[in-house]
Scaffold this motif. Sequence first.
Motif, mmCIF file in Angstrom:
data_model
loop_
_atom_site.group_PDB
_atom_site.id
_atom_site.type_symbol
_atom_site.label_atom_id
_atom_site.label_comp_id
_atom_site.label_asym_id
_atom_site.label_seq_id
_atom_site.Cartn_x
_atom_site.Cartn_y
_atom_site.Cartn_z
ATOM 1 N N HIS A 1 -32.868 -49.308 -40.765
ATOM 2 C CA HIS A 1 -31.991 -48.192 -41.140
ATOM 3 C C HIS A 1 -30.750 -48.708 -41.874
ATOM 4 O O HIS A 1 -30.387 -48.215 -42.950
ATOM 5 C CB HIS A 1 -31.558 -47.430 -39.872
ATOM 6 N N HIS A 2 -30.107 -49.712 -41.289
ATOM 7 C CA HIS A 2 -28.854 -50.216 -41.861
ATOM 8 C C HIS A 2 -29.085 -50.991 -43.154
ATOM 9 O O HIS A 2 -28.262 -50.929 -44.080
ATOM 10 C CB HIS A 2 -28.123 -51.069 -40.825
ATOM 11 N N LEU A 3 -30.210 -51.680 -43.245
ATOM 12 C CA LEU A 3 -30.546 -52.373 -44.488
ATOM 13 C C LEU A 3 -30.693 -51.366 -45.623
ATOM 14 O O LEU A 3 -30.118 -51.539 -46.709
ATOM 15 C CB LEU A 3 -31.840 -53.182 -44.309
ATOM 16 N N ARG A 4 -31.430 -50.281 -45.364
ATOM 17 C CA ARG A 4 -31.617 -49.254 -46.404
ATOM 18 C C ARG A 4 -30.279 -48.652 -46.817
ATOM 19 O O ARG A 4 -30.009 -48.443 -48.001
ATOM 20 C CB ARG A 4 -32.557 -48.153 -45.898
ATOM 21 N N ASN A 5 -29.436 -48.384 -45.830
ATOM 22 C CA ASN A 5 -28.118 -47.823 -46.107
ATOM 23 C C ASN A 5 -27.314 -48.725 -47.049
ATOM 24 O O ASN A 5 -26.746 -48.276 -48.052
ATOM 25 C CB ASN A 5 -27.376 -47.599 -44.783
ATOM 26 N N ASN A 6 -27.285 -50.022 -46.753
ATOM 27 C CA ASN A 6 -26.499 -50.957 -47.568
ATOM 28 C C ASN A 6 -27.097 -51.166 -48.955
ATOM 29 O O ASN A 6 -26.373 -51.255 -49.953
ATOM 30 C CB ASN A 6 -26.320 -52.279 -46.831
ATOM 31 N N VAL A 7 -28.427 -51.231 -49.026
ATOM 32 C CA VAL A 7 -29.081 -51.411 -50.333
ATOM 33 C C VAL A 7 -28.826 -50.183 -51.219
ATOM 34 O O VAL A 7 -28.617 -50.304 -52.427
ATOM 35 C CB VAL A 7 -30.595 -51.686 -50.148
ATOM 36 N N GLN A 8 -28.792 -49.003 -50.602
ATOM 37 C CA GLN A 8 -28.496 -47.799 -51.389
ATOM 38 C C GLN A 8 -27.047 -47.790 -51.878
ATOM 39 O O GLN A 8 -26.758 -47.284 -52.961
ATOM 40 C CB GLN A 8 -28.837 -46.545 -50.582
ATOM 41 N N TRP A 9 -26.142 -48.372 -51.099
ATOM 42 C CA TRP A 9 -24.764 -48.501 -51.594
ATOM 43 C C TRP A 9 -24.707 -49.425 -52.822
ATOM 44 O O TRP A 9 -23.887 -49.222 -53.718
ATOM 45 C CB TRP A 9 -23.828 -48.983 -50.488
ATOM 46 N N LEU A 10 -25.581 -50.427 -52.859
ATOM 47 C CA LEU A 10 -25.669 -51.271 -54.065
ATOM 48 C C LEU A 10 -26.066 -50.419 -55.268
ATOM 49 O O LEU A 10 -25.524 -50.582 -56.368
ATOM 50 C CB LEU A 10 -26.710 -52.384 -53.879
ATOM 51 N N GLN A 11 -26.992 -49.472 -55.046
ATOM 52 C CA GLN A 11 -27.424 -48.589 -56.136
ATOM 53 C C GLN A 11 -26.305 -47.637 -56.561
ATOM 54 O O GLN A 11 -26.139 -47.365 -57.745
ATOM 55 C CB GLN A 11 -28.678 -47.802 -55.722
ATOM 56 N N VAL A 12 -25.535 -47.159 -55.580
ATOM 57 C CA VAL A 12 -24.382 -46.305 -55.910
ATOM 58 C C VAL A 12 -23.402 -47.092 -56.784
ATOM 59 O O VAL A 12 -22.917 -46.599 -57.810
ATOM 60 C CB VAL A 12 -23.651 -45.809 -54.636
ATOM 61 N N ALA A 13 -23.142 -48.337 -56.383
ATOM 62 C CA ALA A 13 -22.194 -49.175 -57.130
ATOM 63 C C ALA A 13 -22.666 -49.374 -58.568
ATOM 64 O O ALA A 13 -21.857 -49.391 -59.505
ATOM 65 C CB ALA A 13 -22.036 -50.523 -56.442
ATOM 66 N N ALA A 14 -23.973 -49.482 -58.735
ATOM 67 C CA ALA A 14 -24.527 -49.701 -60.080
ATOM 68 C C ALA A 14 -24.459 -48.439 -60.937
ATOM 69 O O ALA A 14 -24.394 -48.526 -62.159
ATOM 70 C CB ALA A 14 -25.973 -50.175 -59.965
ATOM 71 N N SER A 15 -24.452 -47.262 -60.293
ATOM 72 C CA SER A 15 -24.505 -46.025 -61.088
ATOM 73 C C SER A 15 -23.167 -45.299 -61.180
ATOM 74 O O SER A 15 -23.016 -44.366 -61.954
ATOM 75 C CB SER A 15 -25.554 -45.078 -60.508
ATOM 76 N N GLY A 16 -22.177 -45.733 -60.403
ATOM 77 C CA GLY A 16 -20.873 -45.074 -60.438
ATOM 78 C C GLY A 16 -19.998 -45.670 -61.524
ATOM 79 O O GLY A 16 -20.420 -46.563 -62.256
ATOM 80 N N PRO A 17 -18.756 -45.165 -61.643
ATOM 81 C CA PRO A 17 -17.839 -45.696 -62.667
ATOM 82 C C PRO A 17 -17.557 -47.187 -62.422
ATOM 83 O O PRO A 17 -17.246 -47.585 -61.299
ATOM 84 C CB PRO A 17 -16.572 -44.864 -62.494
ATOM 85 N N ALA A 18 -17.678 -47.979 -63.444
ATOM 86 C CA ALA A 18 -17.507 -49.436 -63.315
ATOM 87 C C ALA A 18 -16.050 -49.789 -63.002
ATOM 88 O O ALA A 18 -15.132 -49.075 -63.404
ATOM 89 C CB ALA A 18 -17.947 -50.119 -64.599
ATOM 90 N N ASP A 19 -15.865 -50.863 -62.286
ATOM 91 C CA ASP A 19 -14.537 -51.443 -62.043
ATOM 92 C C ASP A 19 -13.609 -50.640 -61.147
ATOM 93 O O ASP A 19 -12.457 -51.013 -60.975
ATOM 94 C CB ASP A 19 -13.811 -51.722 -63.374
ATOM 95 N N MET A 20 -14.085 -49.533 -60.596
ATOM 96 C CA MET A 20 -13.214 -48.816 -59.650
ATOM 97 C C MET A 20 -13.381 -49.371 -58.238
ATOM 98 O O MET A 20 -12.478 -49.286 -57.431
ATOM 99 C CB MET A 20 -13.580 -47.332 -59.613
ATOM 100 N N LEU A 21 -14.571 -49.892 -57.964
ATOM 101 C CA LEU A 21 -14.882 -50.314 -56.597
ATOM 102 C C LEU A 21 -14.167 -51.596 -56.224
ATOM 103 O O LEU A 21 -14.350 -52.626 -56.852
ATOM 104 C CB LEU A 21 -16.389 -50.517 -56.437
ATOM 105 N N GLN A 22 -13.354 -51.492 -55.192
ATOM 106 C CA GLN A 22 -12.595 -52.651 -54.730
ATOM 107 C C GLN A 22 -13.443 -53.471 -53.750
ATOM 108 O O GLN A 22 -13.325 -54.677 -53.669
ATOM 109 C CB GLN A 22 -11.338 -52.131 -54.032
#
Length: 462
Positions: A275-296
């Motif tokens: 469950h937690h692995l899927r959650n974190n891997v999906q956050w990687l996908q969010v980071a790739a598709s969201g606005p660049a350089d905002m994520l601290q």
Amino acid sequence: MTNSEMSGSSPFKMRLVHLDLKGAPPKVSYLSEVFPLFHALGANGLLLEYEDMFPYEGHLRLLRAKHAYSPPEIKEILHLAALNELEVIPLVQTFGHMEFVLKHEALAHLREVALFPNTLNPHEAESLALVGAMISQVMELHPGARWLHVGCDEVYYLGEGEASRRWLRQEHNTKARLCLSHMKAVACHVLARHPATTPLVWDDMLRAIPEDQLSASGVPQLVEPVLWDYGADLDIHGKALLMEKYRRCGFLRLWAASAFKGATGASQALTPIEHHLRNNVQWLQVAASGPADMLQGIVLTGWQRYDHFSVLCELLPVGIPSLAVCLQSLLHGGFTEDVKARVENFLGISSLEITDLMSEGAGSFPGSDILALITHVGLHLRSSVDTLLERDSLLARWSTLVQELEAALHRVFYPDAVEEWLEENARPSLQRLQALVQDLREAASAGPGPGPGPSPHSGQDP
């Protein structure tokens, strides 16, 4: 290879392990064992949610838990963090989740709703003075902190107190506005006294606020929101849109928050790694598709109670394999065979199970004995007592194992957490077994014939 070199591929510059200390807070000696592991796994920061473990002084002294860390212990924790290149961000609740403060008689008058100790009344001048005092004591022991997390999640019953109802009857006043004004007051308080420290807030109270209101509030210039979602099925596109919305409102930086434990059930005892692995891997996908350089960065949350009055969920040592899998996947862009081998190596586990529960002899990392014993309790204690195939030897076996677990827990946690966990997960079954063995002995000794008499220990604890 240093962490910075390794993390070239990671969209998350900061990878914080969240330590939720409002339940089963680890002893400092255990933190000294796990911080090097956190660092090795790719963490470079800690989000410390002290709650009642902080050594509040003066009129706030009543907030301290029985085993609250002392000021020298806090200094030691920060020293250990620095040794392991883990930047510390303290977290102080300032709005919701204020149970540990507002449960006290002396502070109950500052509740938003008299019946519930979770939410602070934002209309009282004394409320801001209270959180201001908490913040200044915490900051005093964290000089130079670049960020301070001021909570603000799950502000239940906001707007339902008497003062709020009166305020909301006035024109243009809304719950959103009430929430934003308190957030702004807290952030301004922090920035006025600690201009080099940026306040972080959980984002759940901001998500639904219309863009124009959010933009006009002045809040986006003051805080960095932490977007949290612990589900295994994130709406990746929806998260990217939310990040875009926050950017349009004027927020300069955002953080993500996943979970490595404590998010799949209020009384969960064993961590479902998949469950937690899927959650974190999906956050990687969010980071790739969201606005660049905002994520601290990303916070890997590890909740220990759902709130101050809830039962304990998975203990920290139990969640470490999940943390290892999640951190390494965030660092290397996913969970590959290579990453799996690295994790096994870090944890001293011969074959890591992602889908099923860990095997009972798992690992040589700090606290792995606790994981193995808790897995054993979780898998077999209840069922074996329920079947009760053999009496005395079963009692002796479980008594010994629970004693062993108790000793292992005492090495890492304070007595009250050990007591609570055992009370919740082991003692009731053991007591049932003991009563049953006792009854069977009495029945046997009272019956006809030469049956076995009561043992010399009859009636005493094993």
